[in-house]
Design a protein around this motif. Structure first.
Motif, mmCIF file in Angstrom:
data_model
loop_
_atom_site.group_PDB
_atom_site.id
_atom_site.type_symbol
_atom_site.label_atom_id
_atom_site.label_comp_id
_atom_site.label_asym_id
_atom_site.label_seq_id
_atom_site.Cartn_x
_atom_site.Cartn_y
_atom_site.Cartn_z
ATOM 1 N N ILE A 2 0.832 -1.199 0.000
ATOM 2 C CA ILE A 2 0.000 0.000 0.000
ATOM 3 C C ILE A 2 0.869 1.252 0.000
ATOM 4 N N GLU A 3 1.952 1.254 0.802
ATOM 5 C CA GLU A 3 2.852 2.404 0.837
ATOM 6 C C GLU A 3 3.518 2.612 -0.523
ATOM 7 N N GLU A 4 3.890 1.515 -1.195
ATOM 8 C CA GLU A 4 4.507 1.637 -2.517
ATOM 9 C C GLU A 4 3.539 2.261 -3.509
ATOM 10 N N GLN A 5 2.276 1.881 -3.439
ATOM 11 C CA GLN A 5 1.284 2.460 -4.342
ATOM 12 C C GLN A 5 1.089 3.941 -4.051
ATOM 13 N N LYS A 6 1.151 4.334 -2.784
ATOM 14 C CA LYS A 6 1.052 5.759 -2.432
ATOM 15 C C LYS A 6 2.211 6.541 -3.040
ATOM 16 N N VAL A 7 3.412 5.954 -2.993
ATOM 17 C CA VAL A 7 4.593 6.616 -3.559
ATOM 18 C C VAL A 7 4.425 6.780 -5.061
ATOM 19 N N LEU A 8 3.969 5.732 -5.740
ATOM 20 C CA LEU A 8 3.773 5.815 -7.189
ATOM 21 C C LEU A 8 2.689 6.834 -7.543
ATOM 22 N N ASN A 9 1.624 6.885 -6.756
ATOM 23 C CA ASN A 9 0.582 7.897 -6.990
ATOM 24 C C ASN A 9 1.134 9.304 -6.784
ATOM 25 N N LEU A 10 1.984 9.459 -5.766
ATOM 26 C CA LEU A 10 2.589 10.757 -5.495
ATOM 27 C C LEU A 10 3.532 11.169 -6.631
ATOM 28 N N LEU A 11 4.207 10.194 -7.233
ATOM 29 C CA LEU A 11 5.047 10.486 -8.400
ATOM 30 C C LEU A 11 4.202 11.048 -9.540
ATOM 31 N N GLY A 12 3.043 10.457 -9.747
ATOM 32 C CA GLY A 12 2.147 10.955 -10.791
ATOM 33 C C GLY A 12 1.677 12.370 -10.511
ATOM 34 N N MET A 13 1.361 12.650 -9.246
ATOM 35 C CA MET A 13 0.943 14.011 -8.881
ATOM 36 C C MET A 13 2.077 15.009 -9.072
ATOM 37 N N ALA A 14 3.296 14.621 -8.688
ATOM 38 C CA ALA A 14 4.450 15.509 -8.850
ATOM 39 C C ALA A 14 4.703 15.791 -10.329
ATOM 40 N N THR A 87 11.803 17.917 -7.230
ATOM 41 C CA THR A 87 12.421 19.232 -7.074
ATOM 42 C C THR A 87 11.638 20.149 -6.151
ATOM 43 N N ASP A 88 10.630 19.632 -5.476
ATOM 44 C CA ASP A 88 9.783 20.439 -4.606
ATOM 45 C C ASP A 88 9.954 19.989 -3.160
ATOM 46 N N ASN A 89 10.053 20.947 -2.232
ATOM 47 C CA ASN A 89 10.233 20.619 -0.813
ATOM 48 C C ASN A 89 9.084 19.803 -0.241
ATOM 49 N N GLY A 90 7.851 20.180 -0.550
ATOM 50 C CA GLY A 90 6.688 19.481 -0.021
ATOM 51 C C GLY A 90 6.609 18.034 -0.498
ATOM 52 N N PHE A 91 6.760 17.831 -1.817
ATOM 53 C CA PHE A 91 6.761 16.476 -2.349
ATOM 54 C C PHE A 91 7.955 15.690 -1.809
ATOM 55 N N GLY A 92 9.116 16.346 -1.714
ATOM 56 C CA GLY A 92 10.311 15.677 -1.202
ATOM 57 C C GLY A 92 10.127 15.186 0.220
ATOM 58 N N LYS A 93 9.505 16.014 1.045
ATOM 59 C CA LYS A 93 9.267 15.632 2.445
ATOM 60 C C LYS A 93 8.341 14.424 2.524
ATOM 61 N N LYS A 94 7.277 14.439 1.733
ATOM 62 C CA LYS A 94 6.319 13.330 1.749
ATOM 63 C C LYS A 94 6.967 12.039 1.244
ATOM 64 N N PHE A 95 7.804 12.139 0.207
ATOM 65 C CA PHE A 95 8.502 10.959 -0.299
ATOM 66 C C PHE A 95 9.422 10.373 0.759
ATOM 67 N N ARG A 96 10.156 11.232 1.450
ATOM 68 C CA ARG A 96 11.063 10.749 2.494
ATOM 69 C C ARG A 96 10.294 10.069 3.625
ATOM 70 N N GLU A 97 9.114 10.587 3.953
ATOM 71 C CA GLU A 97 8.277 9.954 4.976
ATOM 72 C C GLU A 97 7.803 8.575 4.530
ATOM 73 N N LEU A 98 7.275 8.505 3.313
ATOM 74 C CA LEU A 98 6.715 7.247 2.813
ATOM 75 C C LEU A 98 7.792 6.181 2.575
ATOM 76 N N LEU A 99 8.966 6.606 2.112
ATOM 77 C CA LEU A 99 10.036 5.658 1.807
ATOM 78 C C LEU A 99 11.002 5.456 2.965
ATOM 79 N N SER A 100 10.816 6.199 4.042
ATOM 80 C CA SER A 100 11.675 6.100 5.239
ATOM 81 C C SER A 100 13.149 6.311 4.913
ATOM 82 N N ILE A 101 13.448 7.411 4.214
ATOM 83 C CA ILE A 101 14.851 7.753 3.920
ATOM 84 C C ILE A 101 15.183 9.098 4.505
#
Length: 101
Positions: A2-14, A87-101
């Motif tokens: 489910i988390e992976e699908q959220k990341v892929l959806n977020l990629l589409g939004m970005a 390249t966006d701070n908001g998207f970057g923060k969410k990606f780091r949260e979802l991917l735990s990096i």
């Protein structure tokens, strides 16, 4: 999964928001300009590409992750690519949260 699908959806939004750079050359440019927030490399990218991106990201202290396949990334962003750079701070923060990096 489910988390992976959220990341892929977020990629589409970005992508639709214009906050995603794709491709090796443009991603390297964003890394050098320090405008990259997170770099995602496909697991089936060439070893040379993985090393080049990881070395640049480590040098410039930019988080990166080698995750997803080329087809998963391509389906999420709508183009055939192996490297995506946020390249966006908001998207970057969410990606780091979802991917735990």
């Amino acid at each position: 999964m489910i988390e992976e699908q959220k990341v892929l959806n977020l990629l589409g939004m970005a992508t639709r928001a214009g906050k995603l750079t794709t491709g090796e050359d443009l991603s390297l440019k964003e890394i050098r300009n320090l405008s990259a927030k997170v770099v995602i490399v496909a697991t089936d990218a060439s070893e040379n590409t993985k090393k080049k991106i990881s070395d640049k990201c480590n040098y410039y202290h930019i988080p990166f992750i080698i995750h997803f396949t080329r087809s998963e990334l391509s389906q999420a962003i709508g183009r055939e690519r192996t490297i995506c750079t946020i390249t966006d701070n908001g998207f970057g923060k969410k990606f780091r949260e979802l991917l735990s990096i």
